[in-house]
Design a protein around this motif. Structure first.
Motif, mmCIF file in Angstrom:
data_model
loop_
_atom_site.group_PDB
_atom_site.id
_atom_site.type_symbol
_atom_site.label_atom_id
_atom_site.label_comp_id
_atom_site.label_asym_id
_atom_site.label_seq_id
_atom_site.Cartn_x
_atom_site.Cartn_y
_atom_site.Cartn_z
ATOM 1 N N THR A 32 0.837 -1.202 0.000
ATOM 2 C CA THR A 32 0.000 0.000 0.000
ATOM 3 C C THR A 32 0.869 1.248 0.000
ATOM 4 O OG1 THR A 32 -1.799 -1.137 1.145
ATOM 5 C CG2 THR A 32 -1.788 1.262 1.279
ATOM 6 N N GLU A 33 1.886 1.286 0.866
ATOM 7 C CA GLU A 33 2.791 2.436 0.943
ATOM 8 C C GLU A 33 3.537 2.631 -0.378
ATOM 9 O OE1 GLU A 33 5.365 1.534 4.238
ATOM 10 O OE2 GLU A 33 3.745 1.730 5.706
ATOM 11 N N HIS A 35 2.694 1.609 -3.416
ATOM 12 C CA HIS A 35 1.778 2.032 -4.473
ATOM 13 C C HIS A 35 1.446 3.509 -4.320
ATOM 14 C CE1 HIS A 35 -1.847 2.255 -6.976
ATOM 15 N NE2 HIS A 35 -1.235 1.303 -7.666
ATOM 16 N N THR A 36 1.243 3.969 -3.095
ATOM 17 C CA THR A 36 0.967 5.383 -2.839
ATOM 18 C C THR A 36 2.171 6.239 -3.207
ATOM 19 O OG1 THR A 36 -0.571 4.835 -1.063
ATOM 20 C CG2 THR A 36 0.342 7.062 -1.049
ATOM 21 N N ARG A 37 3.369 5.768 -2.853
ATOM 22 C CA ARG A 37 4.602 6.517 -3.097
ATOM 23 C C ARG A 37 4.959 6.572 -4.581
ATOM 24 N NH1 ARG A 37 9.690 5.886 -4.193
ATOM 25 N NH2 ARG A 37 9.634 3.638 -4.356
#
Length: 133
Positions: A32-33, A35-37
């Protein structure tokens, strides 16, 4: 200290931690981190796009992994993990296991990053050699 993999039978990290709810929660959080980054998750070796279903996480450092009386704790920093396709992950481990310098004389992070760099260079040479004139 060795960066070689230990047999799974005597390795509670491989037989227990990598099957624990703590690891799966940390793994999901990492994806998740990332993909967000970055917007997409890529294999550190072949650079192919992947997902939680097609990529594995390789530990560059085991800091943050601990066993407590209540079970496993997964507090790896984001930068201590890197995504690899299963086959790419196996290639990295095979190179570390077989290369004396990588397996015994450098940190795990250095061994992993050097193994990935060496394998990327091999891939580039293969692609270059197989291109039509």
């Amino acid at each position: 200290m060795s960066n070689r993999r230990r047999p799974a039978r005597a390795n509670t990290y491989r037989t227990r931690y990598l099957h624990s709810p703590a690891w799966f929660a940390r793994r999901d959080r990492w994806f998740t981190e990332e993909h967000t980054r970055a917007g997409e998750v890529r294999c550190a070796l072949c650079l192919g796009i992947g997902s939680t279903h097609t990529l594995e996480l390789h530990h560059l450092d085991y800091n943050g992994v601990s066993q407590t009386p209540r079970g496993w704790a997964a507090h790896e920093r984001h930068e201590d993990l890197t995504a690899l396709h299963p086959r790419c992950h196996e290639y990295v481990h095979q190179l570390i296991d077989r290369d004396r310098a990588l397996s015994g004389f450098v940190s795990r992070r250095t061994a992993s990053t050097q193994a990935i760099s060496r394998l990327q260079a091999k891939i580039a040479r293969f692609i270059e050699a197989s291109e039509w004139p």
